[in-house]
Design a protein around this motif. Structure first.
Motif, PDB file in Angstrom:
ATOM      1  N   LEU A 124       0.650  -1.415  -0.054  1.00  0.00           N
ATOM      2  CA  LEU A 124       0.044  -0.075  -0.179  1.00  0.00           C
ATOM      3  C   LEU A 124       1.006   1.417  -0.016  1.00  0.00           C
ATOM      4  O   LEU A 124       0.496   2.347  -0.556  1.00  0.00           O
ATOM      5  CB  LEU A 124      -0.853  -0.103   1.168  1.00  0.00           C
ATOM      6  CG  LEU A 124      -2.102  -0.941   1.135  1.00  0.00           C
ATOM      7  CD1 LEU A 124      -3.138  -0.862   2.322  1.00  0.00           C
ATOM      8  CD2 LEU A 124      -2.885  -0.661  -0.146  1.00  0.00           C
ATOM      9  N   TYR A 141       1.695   3.039  -3.197  1.00  0.00           N
ATOM     10  CA  TYR A 141       0.421   4.006  -3.750  1.00  0.00           C
ATOM     11  C   TYR A 141       0.044   5.187  -2.816  1.00  0.00           C
ATOM     12  O   TYR A 141      -0.724   5.740  -3.275  1.00  0.00           O
ATOM     13  CB  TYR A 141      -0.932   3.206  -4.100  1.00  0.00           C
ATOM     14  CG  TYR A 141      -0.497   2.051  -4.976  1.00  0.00           C
ATOM     15  CD1 TYR A 141      -0.073   2.086  -6.136  1.00  0.00           C
ATOM     16  CD2 TYR A 141      -0.090   0.858  -4.481  1.00  0.00           C
ATOM     17  CE1 TYR A 141       0.419   1.259  -7.094  1.00  0.00           C
ATOM     18  CE2 TYR A 141       0.368  -0.355  -5.041  1.00  0.00           C
ATOM     19  CZ  TYR A 141       0.660  -0.093  -6.395  1.00  0.00           C
ATOM     20  OH  TYR A 141       1.287  -1.145  -7.428  1.00  0.00           O
ATOM     21  N   ASP A 142       0.641   5.275  -1.778  1.00  0.00           N
ATOM     22  CA  ASP A 142       0.310   6.424  -0.780  1.00  0.00           C
ATOM     23  C   ASP A 142       0.813   7.585  -1.289  1.00  0.00           C
ATOM     24  O   ASP A 142       2.302   7.734  -1.005  1.00  0.00           O
ATOM     25  CB  ASP A 142       0.784   6.049   0.543  1.00  0.00           C
ATOM     26  CG  ASP A 142       0.125   6.996   1.649  1.00  0.00           C
ATOM     27  OD1 ASP A 142      -0.546   7.940   1.353  1.00  0.00           O
ATOM     28  OD2 ASP A 142       0.455   6.870   2.793  1.00  0.00           O
ATOM     29  N   LYS A 143       0.231   8.523  -1.863  1.00  0.00           N
ATOM     30  CA  LYS A 143       0.936   9.774  -2.285  1.00  0.00           C
ATOM     31  C   LYS A 143       0.822  10.922  -1.498  1.00  0.00           C
ATOM     32  O   LYS A 143       1.260  11.791  -1.705  1.00  0.00           O
ATOM     33  CB  LYS A 143       0.294   9.952  -3.847  1.00  0.00           C
ATOM     34  CG  LYS A 143       0.648   8.917  -4.857  1.00  0.00           C
ATOM     35  CD  LYS A 143       0.433   9.688  -6.171  1.00  0.00           C
ATOM     36  CE  LYS A 143       0.470   8.504  -7.038  1.00  0.00           C
ATOM     37  NZ  LYS A 143      -0.711   7.648  -6.931  1.00  0.00           N
ATOM     38  N   SER A 144       0.025  10.658  -0.073  1.00  0.00           N
ATOM     39  CA  SER A 144      -0.333  11.890   0.623  1.00  0.00           C
ATOM     40  C   SER A 144       1.298  12.285   1.032  1.00  0.00           C
ATOM     41  O   SER A 144       2.103  11.486   1.257  1.00  0.00           O
ATOM     42  CB  SER A 144      -1.121  11.483   1.632  1.00  0.00           C
ATOM     43  OG  SER A 144      -0.399  10.459   2.470  1.00  0.00           O
ATOM     44  N   ILE A 165      -4.900   0.418  -9.795  1.00  0.00           N
ATOM     45  CA  ILE A 165      -4.436   1.615  -8.811  1.00  0.00           C
ATOM     46  C   ILE A 165      -5.265   2.297  -7.843  1.00  0.00           C
ATOM     47  O   ILE A 165      -5.202   2.504  -6.767  1.00  0.00           O
ATOM     48  CB  ILE A 165      -3.374   2.509  -9.659  1.00  0.00           C
ATOM     49  CG1 ILE A 165      -2.272   1.942 -10.344  1.00  0.00           C
ATOM     50  CG2 ILE A 165      -3.243   3.855  -8.973  1.00  0.00           C
ATOM     51  CD1 ILE A 165      -1.366   2.992 -11.253  1.00  0.00           C
ATOM     52  N   GLN A 166      -6.463   2.460  -8.752  1.00  0.00           N
ATOM     53  CA  GLN A 166      -7.365   3.102  -7.971  1.00  0.00           C
ATOM     54  C   GLN A 166      -8.044   2.067  -6.716  1.00  0.00           C
ATOM     55  O   GLN A 166      -8.226   2.454  -5.848  1.00  0.00           O
ATOM     56  CB  GLN A 166      -8.885   3.293  -8.757  1.00  0.00           C
ATOM     57  CG  GLN A 166      -8.685   4.604  -9.312  1.00  0.00           C
ATOM     58  CD  GLN A 166      -9.884   4.984 -10.152  1.00  0.00           C
ATOM     59  OE1 GLN A 166     -10.974   4.203 -10.444  1.00  0.00           O
ATOM     60  NE2 GLN A 166      -9.908   6.246 -10.602  1.00  0.00           N
ATOM     61  N   GLU A 216      -5.719   2.372  -4.061  1.00  0.00           N
ATOM     62  CA  GLU A 216      -5.807   3.588  -3.435  1.00  0.00           C
ATOM     63  C   GLU A 216      -6.913   3.585  -2.613  1.00  0.00           C
ATOM     64  O   GLU A 216      -6.919   4.255  -1.389  1.00  0.00           O
ATOM     65  CB  GLU A 216      -5.542   4.731  -4.400  1.00  0.00           C
ATOM     66  CG  GLU A 216      -4.219   5.205  -4.877  1.00  0.00           C
ATOM     67  CD  GLU A 216      -4.159   6.082  -6.191  1.00  0.00           C
ATOM     68  OE1 GLU A 216      -3.360   6.664  -6.385  1.00  0.00           O
ATOM     69  OE2 GLU A 216      -5.569   6.382  -6.487  1.00  0.00           O
ATOM     70  N   LEU A 244      -6.036   2.049   0.915  1.00  0.00           N
ATOM     71  CA  LEU A 244      -5.234   3.063   1.542  1.00  0.00           C
ATOM     72  C   LEU A 244      -5.714   3.575   3.085  1.00  0.00           C
ATOM     73  O   LEU A 244      -5.075   3.787   4.010  1.00  0.00           O
ATOM     74  CB  LEU A 244      -4.709   4.517   0.973  1.00  0.00           C
ATOM     75  CG  LEU A 244      -3.643   4.210   0.104  1.00  0.00           C
ATOM     76  CD1 LEU A 244      -2.987   5.363  -0.506  1.00  0.00           C
ATOM     77  CD2 LEU A 244      -2.433   3.940   0.928  1.00  0.00           C
TER      78      LEU A 244
END
Lengths: 164, 638
Positions: free
Chosen positions: B73, B76-79, B250-251, B254, B257
């Motif tokens: 995970l 894919y964590d872009k935060s 990917i969605q 995400e 997440l």
């Protein structure tokens, strides 16, 4: 005044310039080679583990100081002979003194930077295998630098003794 | 000095209460476990070892699943993550909830796994399609569908390629054979020329022979239908589809997440639980009882008893002093202002537990050297302000915290020495030095640096003497340090007060000659090694000269600063020049600070390691690593 006469009346100045060129030039070449050597080793380490970039960068910066020491002496020579303002008339003897003052930092800088680079490159291996021992790798490289520091000191004291 | 005294604790308690006891001891967090199997205590020789049970293996398996999900995970964590994130606080009941509901972790793991597998599948298909695509690209010039290439009643047709260097010869040879054929060059790459070839059945033998001769490689697209261009279009569509499927996955990832905080907390919890299950492998056990052997810091012994009493009264706890040869873990205890410097010593080596902790003595020197080498008051202010802000704002922990604190202290020292020597942004701000300007009086500065070095070295020798005296060897202290003090001080005094200096040096030298060989039985050998020991004065000289780096690095900062200023000022003149001048100055001075802080850090460390530690330090201590609750993401509240 013909050319020869002009040349001879300013020989001191040329020699002083030569001194500063040796100081900044040779020490700079040494640092460039040294930093390059570490860079190659560091790239190898970072290919395996990109998170080690910061630590290898520390090691790569170490052989860079010789170039700075060289520039430092060159700059002091320039300021003494007035490159930035009014050029001072100096005799040939004085010029030779400036030349001599540039030599220690130039030559020792050149060679010590290369060897410091090699020591630091070996330090990259430490980072690859035992990253927690980075400090020891840095100390090995810093041991080499001692002699660059001493040559800087020699050049500086010589320079300080020249009165214009 | 500041090495915490350790007591060796032996605890015997009941198996029935093991779990709750261990829980309490883990929360207490002060026991450095000793593996009983390693020490082979005489009285415990026949007691069987305890080992971790299936429960530990189950936790381990679960933990690796959670770690897998978490790593998956995180990709894919872009935060934006804070540099030093705060820990989530969990109450005891929340903690238990996590442990009782572990199915969710398994479901999440399966979901992550499924997505990951689909990603791999897509990737696989893409590679295949792209391969085919690059093979097809060369055939776009051929507008015959692939299924029509082959044999008819009277003709054969085929596609293939031969090495380009033979192509000319090949077509001539075909021409010269005077058979019925049609040859169309379709394309060419680096090595080969690609052909479409049709020939009459009657020419079969000749043509086949020629093909063999010129190294024809047959190309076969197998099941493909339609022309190359049609197929390419088709593949491109398929690739687009795969891309869309990937975006969808990917969605999905995400969307998962939201479970990351859950997984993080679980990761910590499982680690804590697993530690507690694993720790028993250090114990020995009988049917009803078990034995723990551990180190506990002396100040914590009371807390240890409390932690035991909280759970049960049925236990035996004995505390004893370590014996001569036992390996004691090292825990340092220093005031907050010295703490940051511990890092420097630790990077060299932890002190030997029976020796002394150098940090309190070293700290002022380290900070002072750092300041003298950076030696620009304004740089000091910037460095301290930035690190203090970072400490306040990000609240880093562990090594980062120590480093920032160290740099902050170093910045203050830099301010102090910069002000004394009049360094303010490389002379940009003209403030008179409080003491003197080293660039103008370098010899004075050199002498000062060497004097500082002598003090540093003397303190180092003093610590060795202190060690000897503490161990009861007052003679060693007098012979090995006292006479050296006398001799060296005498030599140095020769320059100022020759009469006094001469006698001090002579007395010192005689003392050294008489005592330095005292391990030798033979009187001649003894005197010889005594005389030889005087040679060590050169190594002392070398050590002292090493402190000239304080001058050299200090000068370097100042002169580079001046160079930056002068070069920037050359740019000034009009508005644009002034803008560039300011940019150049900011960049230049930032660079100067960075390179000098690095240099000061490295060289100040080196002066401690090589010159100072060499005089007295004994390293090789093993760190104190207690059995405790270690977490990354959560904090437990009672």
């Amino acid at each position: 005044m013909d050319l020869l006469e002009m040349m001879s009346s300013n020989t001191g100045l040329y020699l002083a310039f030569l001194g500063s060129a040796i100081a900044a030039g040779l020490a700079g070449v040494g640092s460039a080679i040294g930093v390059g050597i570490v860079g190659q080793a560091a790239s190898g380490v970072v290919t395996e583990d990109p998170s080690k970039f910061g630590r290898t960068l520390l090691l790569q910066a170490l052989p860079g100081t010789q170039g700075i020491y060289g520039l430092l002496i060159a700059f002091l020579i320039w300021s003494k002979i007035g490159v930035f303002g009014n050029i001072v008339e100096i005799t040939m003897q004085q010029g030779l003194m400036f030349l001599a003052a540039g030599i220690p930092v130039g030559i020792v800088g050149l060679i010590s930077a290369i060897y410091q680079g090699k020591a630091a490159a070996a330090g990259c291996n430490i980072i690859a295998k035992r990253p927690e021992e980075l400090a020891k790798g840095m100390v090995y490289a810093a041991m080499v630098e001692t002699y660059a520091v001493l040559s800087l000191l020699a050049s500086f004291l010589m320079l300080n003794g020249i009165t214009v | 000095m500041a090495i915490v005294k350790m007591k060796k604790a032996t605890i015997i308690a009941l198996q029935a209460e093991k779990e709750s006891l261990l829980k309490s001891l883990q929360a207490f967090g002060g026991l450095h476990m000793i593996d009983i199997g390693d020490v082979q205590a005489e009285e415990l020789k026949d007691v069987p070892k305890d080992n971790a049970n299936e429960e530990a293996a189950r936790l381990e398996a679960l933990l690796s699943q959670v770690k897998y999900s978490l790593d998956f995970l995180s990709k894919y964590d872009k935060s934006k993550k804070p540099l030093f994130p705060a820990k989530t606080v969990l109450t005891e009941s929340q903690y238990q909830d996590y442990l009782e509901n572990l199915e969710k972790a398994e479901i999440l793991y399966k979901e992550c796994r499924a997505i990951d597998e689909k990603f791999a599948e897509i990737k696989n298909m893409e590679t295949k399609l792209n391969n085919l695509l690059s093979q097809l690209n060369i055939w776009t010039g051929l507008d015959i569908p692939f299924e029509q290439i082959g044999d008819t009643l009277y003709t054969s047709s085929l596609i293939g390629h031969i090495p380009s260097r033979a192509s000319q010869e090949f077509s001539e040879a075909l021409l010269n054979s005077e058979k019925e054929y049609y040859l169309e060059p379709v394309g060419e790459d680096k090595e080969s020329t690609f052909y479409f070839l049709v020939y009459h059945r009657s020419a079969e033998e000749t043509v086949q022979q020629l093909l063999k001769q010129f190294g024809w490689t047959k190309v076969n697209f197998g099941e493909l239908q339609g022309t190359a261009s049609e197929n390419i279009l088709d593949i491109q569509n398929k690739l687009k589809e795969l891309e869309a499927r990937r975006a969808e996955l990917i969605q999905q990832a995400e969307a998962m997440l939201t479970n990351k905080p859950y997984l993080e907390a679980l990761f910590d919890i499982l680690n804590v639980e697993k530690d507690r299950k694993d720790v028993v492998s250090n114990f020995v056990r009988t049917k009803k009882s078990f034995v723990i052997l551990a180190w506990v810091p002396e100040p914590l012994t009371k807390a240890l008893e409390d932690a035991m009493k909280k759970v049960t009264d049925f236990y035996i706890l004995t505390l004893e002093d370590p014996s001569e040869e036992e390996e004691i873990p090292v825990l340092l205890d220093n005031p907050a202002i010295v703490k940051p410097v511990e890092m420097i010593t630790e990077q060299y080596s932890l002190p030997n537990p029976r020796s002394l902790d150098p940090n309190r003595v070293m700290a002022p020197f380290f900070i002072m050297f750092f300041g003298m080498m950076v030696s620009d008051a304004a740089y000091g202010i910037i460095l301290s302000a930035l690190t203090a802000y970072a400490l306040y704002k990000f609240k880093p922990t562990g090594g980062a915290k120590q480093l920032f604190q160290l740099l902050c202290l170093g910045g203050l020292a830099t301010l102090f020495w910069g002000a004394l020597f009049g360094g303010w942004v490389g002379g940009l701000i003209p403030i008179k030095p409080i003491w003197f300007n080293p660039t103008d009086e370098p010899l004075k500065m050199l002498l000062f640096c060497l004097a500082v070095g002598v003090v540093h070295l003397y303190v180092g020798m003093g610590l060795q003497a202190y060690k000897s005296i503490k161990a009861g060897n007052i003679k060693d202290a007098i012979y090995d340090q006292g006479f050296w003090y006398l001799f060296l001080t005498g030599l140095m005094l020769l320059a100022v007060a020759p009469s006094v200096g001469k006698y001090m040096a002579i007395i010192g030298a005689i003392g050294l000659v008489l005592t330095q060989g005292r391990d030798n039985k033979n009187i001649i050998k003894r005197l010889l090694s005594g005389i030889l020991s005087l040679y060590n004065v050169t190594s002392f000289l070398g050590d002292v000269l090493s402190y000239s780096r304080l001058l050299a690095l200090g000068l370097a900062t100042g002169v580079i600063g001046t160079v930056i200023n002068e070069m920037s000022l050359m740019l000034s003149g009009n508005i644009i020049g002034i803008i560039f001048m300011i940019i150049f100055m900011v960049v230049g001075h930032t660079f100067n600070i960075a390179i000098n802080v690095l240099g000061a850090y490295v060289h100040s460390s080196r002066l401690q390691y090589v010159e100072f530690f060499g005089k007295f330090f004994e390293g090789d201590g093993k760190p104190y690593a207690p059995f405790s609750i270690k977490t990354k993401y959560i904090e437990q509240k009672n």
